[in-house]
Scaffold this active site. Structure first.
Site, PDB file in Angstrom:
ATOM      1  N   HIS A 121      50.817 -99.977 -71.004  1.00 29.59           N
ATOM      2  CA  HIS A 121      51.450 -99.291 -72.274  1.00 29.59           C
ATOM      3  C   HIS A 121      52.880-100.020 -72.346  1.00 29.59           C
ATOM      4  CE1 HIS A 121      53.601 -96.201 -70.074  1.00 29.59           C
ATOM      5  NE2 HIS A 121      52.576 -96.224 -69.279  1.00 29.59           N
TER       6      HIS A 121
ATOM      7  N   CYS B 106      49.495 -95.651 -64.522  1.00 35.60           N
ATOM      8  CA  CYS B 106      49.628 -96.504 -65.529  1.00 35.60           C
ATOM      9  C   CYS B 106      50.610 -97.674 -65.328  1.00 35.60           C
ATOM     10  CB  CYS B 106      49.691 -95.884 -66.854  1.00 35.60           C
ATOM     11  SG  CYS B 106      48.330 -94.667 -67.454  1.00 35.60           S
TER      12      CYS B 106
END
Length: 356
Positions: free
Chosen positions: A256, A275
């Site tokens: 992301h 992440c």
């Protein structure tokens, strides 16, 4: 039955090995040969804070000798001058070790230069064991994220088309090593706050400030047991930035954007909750949608990322493999061996099994 002959792979096993294995095996033999030469490998002490172009004396002769010994400096040293060739050799070494390639000899450079040969040999051996689990042939199109290198590489027709800096999980929230397939791009995403963060950060924040939810552009949209379900609305301050890339997995890990791009200038980028944050997310979106320019030309992607206020999901026509890997040493496309820090301590765990 043992599939090796005198400790070496049989011809059939050779066919199953990834080319990186063969490159690392060659590098291992080189470092073993260096050790067997019994070349002096005493720790080199820097007599001043740093060395730059034009300096002379001090430890420069010893530094040049070691850089030549390791292959970064072509010609054997004949003086104690910090000249252009020496600076280029220092930059070559810095690049191989993930240091800023500024050509300045300082504490970080010296710490890397003084790593014992035995330690380097062990590191190569550990990564040889890791690369055994990589397929002999990778897809023609894929994404490769090497966690200790803090970098993502995209490949097309088996050749690298671009790379970018990434931020990975911290030591306390390490990014999981696995592979998957990118299936969705989500523009202007909501951030569904994990329960652990709700418990440890959001609820204490609400306790201290009743307007915490509103001030952070969040909303409570339900309840899961005794904890509220919290999500952050799309917008410039969203923790996921302007876009995320999903490869469905049980670890809830994805790629992301981020609202804080200043962190990508840091050398050590183990900063996330697990992440992987991308330094150039728009480049990734353009590449993944490059075969659908009718619906998603660059200007449309730019608008979806920067002007859209509603979450939009795009399903890729063809999934793209992504590998999250952990290599603290490898041989690059220029046939140079690279080393990185064992940021999660995984090398140490493997070493306990290999070197009892």
């Amino acid at each position: 039955m043992d599939s090796t002959i005198n400790g070496k792979e049989t011809p059939d096993e050779e066919k199953l090995l990834n080319p990186q294995f063969k490159k690392l095996r060659t590098a291992l033999q080189k470092y073993i040969d260096l050790k067997n030469e019994n070349h002096p490998w005493d720790s080199i002490a820097l007599e001043r804070p740093k060395l730059v172009l034009g300096d002379s004396g001090g430890a420069i002769s010893a530094i040049k000798d070691r850089l030549h010994y390791l292959g970064d400096l072509n010609d054997a040293p004949s003086d104690d001058k910090y000249d252009k060739d020496t600076k280029d050799a220092v930059k070559s070494f810095q690049s191989r070790y993930g240091l800023s390639p500024d050509g300045v000899v300082g504490p970080n450079f010296m710490k890397a230069l003084n790593i014992p040969l035995d330690t380097l040999i062990r590191t190569i051996t550990i990564n040889l064991e890791r690369v055994r689990w990589i397929p002999s042939e990778l897809p023609k199109e894929y994404i490769w994220v090497n966690i200790p290198d803090y970098k993502l590489h995209a490949y097309e027709q088996g050749k690298e088309v671009f790379n970018m800096r990434v931020i990975v999980g911290s030591a306390a929230h390490g990014t999981t090593i696995f592979s998957g397939n990118i299936k969705y791009i989500v523009f202007a995403p909501y951030w569904n706050v994990p329960t652990s963060i709700v418990k440890n950060e959001i609820l204490p924040g609400i306790k201290n400030n009743p307007n915490y939810i509103k001030n952070h552009n969040m909303e409570i949209y339900g309840k899961d047991g005794k904890y509220p379900l919290v999500r952050q609305l799309p917008g410039p301050d969203n923790a996921l930035g302007r876009v995320k890339f999903l490869f469905p997995n049980s670890y809830n890990i994805y790629l992301h954007d981020t609202p804080n791009h200043d962190l990508f200038t840091s050398r050590n980028r183990g900063l996330s909750h697990g992440c992987v944050r991308l330094s150039e997310p728009e480049k990734m979106a353009d590449w993944l949608l490059r075969n659908d320019t009718t619906h998603y030309p660059t200007q449309v992607i730019d608008s979806l990322m920067n002007k859209n206020t509603k979450e939009k999901w795009v399903t890729l026509d063809k999934t793209v493999p992504v590998y999250l890997v952990y290599f603290t040493t490898w041989v690059d496309s220029d046939c140079k061996i690279n080393f990185r820090k064992d940021i999660y301590g995984h090398d140490a765990k493997i070493a306990e099994k290999l070197f009892k």
